[in-house]
Design an enzyme around this catalytic site. Structure first.
Site, PDB file in Angstrom:
ATOM      1  N   HIS A  78      47.248 -18.635 -20.121  1.00 57.80           N
ATOM      2  CA  HIS A  78      46.129 -18.898 -20.663  1.00 57.80           C
ATOM      3  C   HIS A  78      46.821 -20.737 -20.538  1.00 57.80           C
ATOM      4  CE1 HIS A  78      43.089 -19.274 -23.285  1.00 57.80           C
ATOM      5  NE2 HIS A  78      42.267 -18.955 -22.595  1.00 57.80           N
ATOM      6  N   ASP A  97      40.039 -11.971 -19.451  1.00 58.35           N
ATOM      7  CA  ASP A  97      39.244 -11.763 -18.066  1.00 58.35           C
ATOM      8  C   ASP A  97      40.339 -10.076 -17.422  1.00 58.35           C
ATOM      9  OD1 ASP A  97      37.524 -13.692 -17.436  1.00 58.35           O
ATOM     10  OD2 ASP A  97      39.167 -15.083 -17.284  1.00 58.35           O
TER      11      ASP A  97
END
Ligand code: ACO
Length: 431
Positions: free
Chosen positions: A306, A363
């Site tokens: 991320h 996710d």
């Protein structure tokens, strides 16, 4: 207000320092080019604040996420998606009557204009649902042009926001029904937002789908966890389009397209496809991780990494717990969850991932939950988009309400050819 001093080739420039409410700092370079002819260059905008915003706070080092100051863990435990949506858009938790009114508007606006239904027929049966969602949001906007361009009060805005949040659910379920050749199912006014979505997805005209309360709860949580995430790729897109003066529906339709890519919201689908491939090839997890580390054919561990979180993503932890709970409750197992857990275990101990601060993101486990609910793979990113609506709407509104908002217009450093004469490479007959 303090200042920072920038020294470029011996000349000093004083730049204001902006401080956020959580102690974040930024050097305001917005006047730098006027003073110096220099711009700043930040490929991928990883170190650039594109706006100030009062909606969502993330501390990526500590794994903190708050919507309007409320910690994500508390919202996940105590709130519903509809209440969280209202909170994100209007800045505080709603009163009982505000929540009732908003829920009423969501029910009132869940139908699609009859004229819009024909638009679905124009798509091939295997059209990606994200393409349908984006196109249909823009198409629906055409039916409310007056409303979209003349929002003169907060009540008007609430009405438009409710239409969007309500109708994306209907469009998404309708796109799914069309793709499997079944009739569109409309909502039941007494059902909650999430219950109604499940009903529209899975009921048949003669066979109603009765949603298990634990599944409703899990889907509420899923949507809450996706509801906003400050200036990511899709939200920045929404703000960029909004800054040109485009209406809410047009701006959000662009956000859907930005979300679609596998490095952003499309990662939930890509992560499950990756797990399926490992399962199908019966590939030892360690071997797959080695392939990732070698960057073989550019493969990545999807659902990992991320731009902002460099410790852990709090949403991933909650989603992991929900995935386990749902599967337990259904008395089922999903081999993909076992593979995902093993992947996480191996990767989190591996120097490659430790060094680069790569952790499971939102996710990584969300697809397992959707599989357990019965959502088809190609609808995963659509589910993300339904959840992200409140965040996009709130960000659009910040741009709309800001009377001093300038159009987003970044600069570039040109690296192409210098001026050259028009000389043909070969002799051509004049067209
Ligand atoms: N698997 C393997 N290696 C990775 C991964 C990954 N998932 N993510 C990053 N890396 C590596 C990069 O190859 C790079 O390595 P290098 O230093 O040897 O070149 C290093 O880690 C830094 O990565 P960047 O790509 O520079 O990180 P960036 O902040 O630009 O990208 C992103 C963040 C897009 C999320 C990235 O981690 C990624 O592609 N992850 C997989 C896709 C994914 O899960 N996306 C969803 C993100 S959450 C969301 O948008 C909802």
């Amino acid at each position: 207000m303090s200042n920072a001093t920038l020294n470029i080739e011996g000349k000093e420039y004083s730049l204001p320092v902006i401080k956020g409410t959580e102690g974040e700092f930024a050097v305001d370079i917005s006047k730098l080019r006027d003073q110096s002819q220099y711009i700043t260059l930040d490929d991928g905008l990883g170190n650039t604040g594109s706006c100030t915003s009062a909606i969502t706070f993330i501390d990526g080092d500590k794994g903190i996420l708050r919507y309007r100051g409320y910690p994500i863990e508390e919202l996940a435990e105590k709130s519903t998606f509809v209440e969280t949506a209202w909170t994100i858009i209007w800045g505080r938790l709603p009163t009982e009557s505000e929540l009732r009114r908003f829920s009423g508007l969501l029910t009132e606006h869940e139908l699609l204009h009859e004229g819009i239904k024909h638009h679905f027929d124009g798509f091939p049966i295997d059209a990606p649902p994200m393409a349908i969602l984006s196109a249909m949001i823009n198409s629906i906007g055409c039916y409310y042009q007056d409303l979209l361009t003349n929002m003169s009060s907060e009540a008007d805005f609430e009405d438009v926001a409710a239409r969007l949040i309500s109708k994306v659910r209907t469009i998404s379920a309708a796109a799914y029904k069309m793709s499997i050749g079944r009739p569109i199912i409309y909502g039941v006014p007494e059902y909650s937002y999430v219950q109604n979505f499940l009903h529209m997805m899975f009921s048949l005209p003669n066979r109603p789908y009765i949603a298990d309360p634990d599944i409703v709860k899990a889907l509420n949580l899923f949507l809450i966890l996706h509801a906003d995430h400050e200036q990511n790729c899709s939200t920045s897109t929404v703000r960029m389009v909004a800054s040109s003066g485009a209406n809410l529906f047009a701006s959000v339709a662009a956000g859907v397209c930005a979300l679609w890519g596998p490095l952003h919201g499309g990662a939930n689908q890509a992560a499950v496809q990756m797990l399926e491939e490992i399962q199908k090839a019966n590939l030892p997890v360690k071997d797959f991780v080695e392939k990732v580390k070698r960057k073989e054919n550019g493969i990545k561990l999807m659902g990992f990494g991320h731009r902002v979180y460099k410790n852990f993503d709090p949403r991933s932890k909650i989603l992991h717990d929900i995935a386990k709970k749902i599967l337990n409750k259904k008395g089922q197992s999903d081999e993909l969850l076992d593979i995902a857990q093993e992947l996480a275990e191996v990767a989190l101990k591996d120097e490659y991932f430790i060094e680069r601060k790569l952790y499971p993101n939102v996710d990584f486990y969300s697809g397992i939950i959707m599989r357990a609910i019965g959502i088809p793979l190609n609808m995963f990113t659509v589910m993300f988009a339904i959840g992200r609506m409140p965040g996009w709407i709130a960000n659009w509104k910040e741009v709309y309400d800001n009377k001093k908002q300038r159009i987003y217009r970044p600069r570039q450093i040109y690296t192409g050819k210098n001026q050259r004469p028009y000389e043909l490479i070969d002799k051509r007959i004049s067209p």
